[in-house]
Design an enzyme around this catalytic site. Sequence first.
Site, PDB file in Angstrom:
ATOM      1  N   ASP A  96      47.302 -46.711  11.770  1.00 25.17           N
ATOM      2  CA  ASP A  96      48.007 -45.436  11.694  1.00 25.17           C
ATOM      3  C   ASP A  96      48.305 -45.207  10.212  1.00 25.17           C
ATOM      4  OD1 ASP A  96      49.339 -43.063  12.124  1.00 25.17           O
ATOM      5  OD2 ASP A  96      50.600 -43.821  13.756  1.00 25.17           O
TER       6      ASP A  96
HETATM    7  C1  BGC Z   1      50.678 -40.274  13.366  1.00 27.03           C
HETATM    8  C2  BGC Z   1      49.274 -40.325  13.923  1.00 27.03           C
HETATM    9  C3  BGC Z   1      48.388 -39.351  13.188  1.00 27.03           C
HETATM   10  C4  BGC Z   1      48.422 -39.664  11.716  1.00 27.03           C
HETATM   11  C5  BGC Z   1      47.539 -38.756  10.888  1.00 27.03           C
HETATM   12  C6  BGC Z   1      50.699 -40.380  11.853  1.00 27.03           C
HETATM   13  O1  BGC Z   1      51.952 -39.995  11.381  1.00 27.03           O
HETATM   14  O2  BGC Z   1      51.450 -41.291  13.949  1.00 27.03           O
HETATM   15  O3  BGC Z   1      49.305 -40.036  15.289  1.00 27.03           O
HETATM   16  O4  BGC Z   1      47.083 -39.398  13.700  1.00 27.03           O
HETATM   17  O5  BGC Z   1      49.747 -39.533  11.253  1.00 27.03           O
HETATM   18  O6  BGC Z   1      48.070 -37.492  10.783  1.00 27.03           O
END
Ligand code: BGC
Length: 738
Positions: A254
């Site tokens: 993530d």
């Molecule tokens: C989130 C993810 C997301 C990523 C990219 C993170 O803050 O938890 O779900 O895909 O950001 O935007």
Amino acid sequence: MHYFSASATATLTVLSAAALTQALSTWDAAYEKAQESLQSLTQDEKAGIVSGVTWEGGPCVGNTYAPKSIAYPSLCLQDGPLGIRFANPVTVFPAAINAGATWDRELIRARGAAMGAESKGLGVHVQLAPVAGALGKIPSAGRNWEGFGSDPYLSGIAMQEAIEGMQGSGVQACAKHYILNEQEHGRDSMSSNIDDRTMHELYLWPFYDAVKANVASVMCSYNKINGTWACENEAVLNGLLKEELGFRGYVMSDWNAQHSTVESANTGMDMTMPGSDFNQPPGSIYWDSNLVEAVANTSVSQDRLDDMVTRILAAWYLLEQDEGYPEVAFSSWNGGKASVDVTANHGDVARTIARDSIVLLKNENQTLPLKNPASLAIIGSDAIVNPDGANACTDRGCNKGTLAEGWGSGTAEFPYLIAPLDGIQKRVASNGTKIVTSTTDDATAGAEAAAGADMAIVFITSDSGEGYITVENNAGDRNDLNPWHDGNALVKAVAAVNTKTIVVVHSSGPVILETILQQPNVVAVVFAGLPGQESGNALADVLYGDVSPSGKLPYTIGQSEEDYGITWVKDGANDDFSEGLFIDYRHFDQNEIAPRYEFGFGLSYTRFNFSGIQVNVDATSGPATGAVGVGGAADLYEVVGTVSLVVTNIGDVAGAEVAQLYLGFPDTAPATPPKQLRGFQKLALEPSANGDVEIELRRRDISYWDVAQQQWVVPTGTFDVYVGASSRDIRLTGTFTV
Ligand code: BGC
């Protein structure tokens, strides 16, 4: 699909065309190509393929470095779970929680296929969806709406359909967030501490389905698991995902969930996103040249780096993205204007799902469908589009105007938004109903508007989202389960003056409805979730009876938040998951707590009879011992029996019913919840028509996780079979013995 009106049938024909699965390569063939390409790459190029180019370093939310030696692009990774983020025009589909509420496999797949087609059209290689974590054990948790509901079986089936739909359209799917990211507060510092059985039977369960569906990638989450970061957790990445589940794709972090160069590499992470870290300290880069150095000094093996690259290339070949894949057609950072329009007829898909996810909770004296009342008061700020514009708040980080998405990275920009008032006004144009409005949440103004009207519809909301935005004092997770903007007071004021008050709820999750239900003049309650861009049209379709409501709750609505028996951990503490297997309806059943509306509940404009149950199961007890393939031990997926029955529409109008199958395990599977969902089938039926239901049980469906044996085990003894219209409205029972 005969429960749709004529126009909806047309929609569905197109849906099936969209859902057609493009031929995918096989993992073996993809690995062969990947291994060959690997030979041409320099060490720096390898490190580039596994590393993000830093935040905002390319057009997408995640981008990797393109090598020169092979024809492989800078990979574009883009959110998200209900549409393509930071791009326009795109379709804003109903949130996944609404897709779950349809309990309709075909629609969930069609939604995935349409989103996948939009991703591909925009040149997105990896769509950062679907979501099975959060699973939704905490009813107030901010991101539950990005997933399909609080039951692992429902979530697992939805993950499979969504992934097959998306990948069938050519985009790589990403199953996230792996794993136990069940709340927003403290998500990047807390540890989710869990026992092995609960991990398997609840949280890992839907990831089995995702892997089995050949998901290309998995995103490791922000939190720690039993004390170790998810993105450097040997037991969770190498152990569960790659060994037990036989996952052949790649694990990406993530965004900023990586905490180390060496540990993350050696425990099974394969790609770092976005490549630079915001926090620790800002600008840290764990891989890229640092990974090259780690291999040079042998703290990470060459084999491990080659394995990362091979997995990433293989996923790209698996989806045949090496053949004429479109260029990236937008940039996330300059307004997202795309050079192509990829939306096709997907608004129809969105409307169908929004309509079929509406859950009718209460309908006294057949108040609904509406029969052209002489006058109708429409009340509440949720009835209209945010006066500042549907996309006025970044990542939908405000609750102003009608609520059709939650907030955070899982959102997209509305191309248009049909608010409830818009949808209703279109209907009344031809039938002469006089509309009176009060489109604020002011109780006095609402009561004034409602006083003279035949009927009143009051719109209320409850919103949540991702923790990097705080809305009205809710830091992602909801502070409580009450309606926002004092919706209870608004409903009370209106119901005090109007004897036919209908309440429509737009919400990211369960809402405590006790105050509202205590008002004798509240004669109907419609739960519409987060319906996306077609909100008002879909609502009008149901309010006016073009289609009978057929959504079923994908979670329990309790009488109070305390009734869920969940401690929501705040202030940096860890969560010990002490409730174990007993979340949502499993907890209410086990403790004999009466919910207000149980898991699986939803009314219709017609009635259904269930008859003729036949249970035919022939299984051997003991562990699944098949060879591990993609998705885990092969025999977990063997069909060991069927439960069949007949559902009859005994009312006057067409409608759809969801036959739900729950199993009670014998005591030889210790301390198992009284009932667990293990099958469902949605049936569309004309009045008087019969429909055959046949639900297959796989070996996994009748197994529990035996911690001592470290296997899925079919226990000996007698299973109880419950089939019904909800988890408590059981119409037929049976048994089988193993
Ligand atoms: C989130 C993810 C997301 C990523 C990219 C993170 O803050 O938890 O779900 O895909 O950001 O935007």
